[in-house]
Scaffold this active site. Structure first.
Site, PDB file in Angstrom:
ATOM      1  N   ARG A  89       0.764  -1.163   0.107  1.00  0.00           N
ATOM      2  CA  ARG A  89      -0.029  -0.121  -0.105  1.00  0.00           C
ATOM      3  C   ARG A  89       0.751   1.152  -0.013  1.00  0.00           C
ATOM      4  NH1 ARG A  89      -2.914  -3.957   1.716  1.00  0.00           N
ATOM      5  NH2 ARG A  89      -0.878  -4.812   2.567  1.00  0.00           N
ATOM      6  N   THR A  90       1.673   1.266   0.960  1.00  0.00           N
ATOM      7  CA  THR A  90       2.524   2.605   0.889  1.00  0.00           C
ATOM      8  C   THR A  90       3.357   2.952  -0.219  1.00  0.00           C
ATOM      9  OG1 THR A  90       2.840   2.211   3.246  1.00  0.00           O
ATOM     10  CG2 THR A  90       4.104   3.984   2.506  1.00  0.00           C
ATOM     11  N   LYS A 118      26.968  -4.465  -3.472  1.00  0.00           N
ATOM     12  CA  LYS A 118      28.386  -4.233  -3.602  1.00  0.00           C
ATOM     13  C   LYS A 118      29.278  -3.574  -2.575  1.00  0.00           C
ATOM     14  CE  LYS A 118      27.606  -2.558  -7.879  1.00  0.00           C
ATOM     15  NZ  LYS A 118      27.919  -2.011  -9.455  1.00  0.00           N
ATOM     16  N   ARG A 139      11.341   3.865   2.751  1.00  0.00           N
ATOM     17  CA  ARG A 139      11.031   3.014   3.832  1.00  0.00           C
ATOM     18  C   ARG A 139      12.175   2.173   4.106  1.00  0.00           C
ATOM     19  NH1 ARG A 139       5.947  -1.058   4.391  1.00  0.00           N
ATOM     20  NH2 ARG A 139       5.119   1.076   5.107  1.00  0.00           N
ATOM     21  N   HIS A 172       5.655   6.192  11.208  1.00  0.00           N
ATOM     22  CA  HIS A 172       4.963   5.994   9.909  1.00  0.00           C
ATOM     23  C   HIS A 172       4.060   7.214   9.705  1.00  0.00           C
ATOM     24  CE1 HIS A 172       3.688   4.380   6.240  1.00  0.00           C
ATOM     25  NE2 HIS A 172       3.373   3.048   6.627  1.00  0.00           N
TER      26      HIS A 172
END
Ligand code: CP
Length: 358
Positions: A89-90, A118, A139, A172
């Site tokens: 959703r986000t 890397k 996120r 959030h």
């Protein structure tokens, strides 16, 4: 006006969230954020402006002419979606919000496909994105990374805004914005959010949405908050301290049925076992009394709402899904509108959208 370029990282990191707020605002001084990092950046006036802008964008987007107008608003901007933690959703609602506003996007959804594989640091990766994009929506499992990068980028040769789409177990903020927008819409013709009772249930210890929403609710008058969870998953002490300091009426309990009877909104959450320190730790907790099903639905008042940030497992029974009080599907779509409003305001387009002729 406070600027991140005028304060060292250590000094900034040591400030309270309230004291950090002015450093994160837009230079225009209109009270809205440039970097969006935590719920404490939003006072009631900000929330009302963003909800009004989300309503406006939602309305304008209904007609083809309006949708084409919106698609031109930020057609000159590019956004990077850097999601190094799983998300449906986000990620998708930010992507859709960018598309509504005409923003071109790029994404990394698995750090193993980037040069982090890397050995590049997360910090260097994000600095790299800022070379190519005008906003970074991120996120991360790392608490505080969004904040650190907001400071780093503001002190770099190419400052771009950071939008925190979930950081560690901490915050959030855009989920809390969409939760507030959902409550505003649910109660808009019934006197609003003031005076309501909101119950949080589930894994309140590790649910970052709970911390952010609980704080945003303190912007409203006489909102009672009830926290229902097993003892090991109860609301953390820092949230309780904030509520106590602000004189908020709240209760900590393990009786979901009693809480539902007195609630206007019940906010269910999933057991966040991805944060378990040892495998299977959460499975040992008895969560059977912290689920919303037919019995709880029967106790909820006729104009109450059931919310959930989603994804869910079995904490809301599917028999509730078609009840008009089940708000979680609409809540999810509201995320697209409020995120479009936040992105538009970050780039300074609140007024032009509010005043356009559509
Ligand atoms: N509510 C929420 O953050 O959902 P996703 O994890 O699917 O983005």
């Amino acid at each position: 006006m406070a600027r991140l370029t005028e304060i060292g990282w250590e000094d900034f990191a040591g400030l309270s969230l309230e004291a950090k707020k002015p450093y994160l605002e837009r230079e225009e001084g209109d009270g809205l954020p440039y970097h969006t990092l935590f719920a404490q950046q939003f006072d009631r006036s900000c929330l009302e402006r963003l909800c009004a802008l989300a309503n406006r964008i939602r309305f304008i987007n209904k007609s083809k002419e309006g949708a084409l107008y919106l698609k031109n608003v930020l057609a000159h901007k590019r956004a990077m979606l850097y999601f190094s933690q799983p998300s449906s959703r986000t990620f998708l609602s930010h992507l859709a919000a960018c598309q509504i506003l005409g923003i071109t996007t790029g994404s990394v959804r698995d750090a193993a496909t980037s040069s982090e594989f890397k050995g590049e640091s997360r910090e260097d990766s994000i600095r790299t994105f800022s070379s190519y994009f005008d906003m970074i929506i991120m996120r991360s499992p790392v608490q505080g990374l969004a904040e650190k990068m907001a400071w780093e980028l503001s002190n770099s040769s190419r400052p771009v805004p950071i939008l925190n789409a979930g950081s560690g177990k901490d915050q959030h903020p855009t989920q809390a914005l969409l939760d507030i927008y959902t409550l505003v819409r649910s109660f808009e013709e019934k006197g609003g959010i003031d005076g309501r009772t909101v119950t949080f249930c589930g894994d309140l210890m590790r649910g970052r949405t709970v911390r952010s929403l609980s704080y945003l609710l303190t912007n409203f008058k006489n909102v009672r908050q009830i926290f229902v969870a097993p003892p090991d998953l109860q609301v953390p002490a820092d949230v309780v301290m904030i509520l106590a300091k602000k004189g908020v009426d709240f209760e900590v309990t393990d009786d979901l049925k009693a809480a539902v009877k007195t609630s206007d909104a019940v906010y269910m959450t999933r057991i966040q076992d991805e944060w378990d320190s040892s495998k299977g730790e959460s499975a040992k907790i008895d969560t059977s009394r912290f689920k919303f099903g037919a019995e709880e639905l029967a106790l909820l008042r006729p104009d109450g709402v059931i919310m959930h940030p989603l994804p869910r497992r079995d904490e809301i029974a599917t028999c509730c899904d078609h009840d008009p009080r089940a708000m979680y599907w609409r809540q999810m779509r509201n995320g697209m509108w409020i995120r479009a409003a936040l992105i538009a305001s970050t780039f300074g387009f609140e007024r032009s959208i509010m005043e356009c002729g559509y």
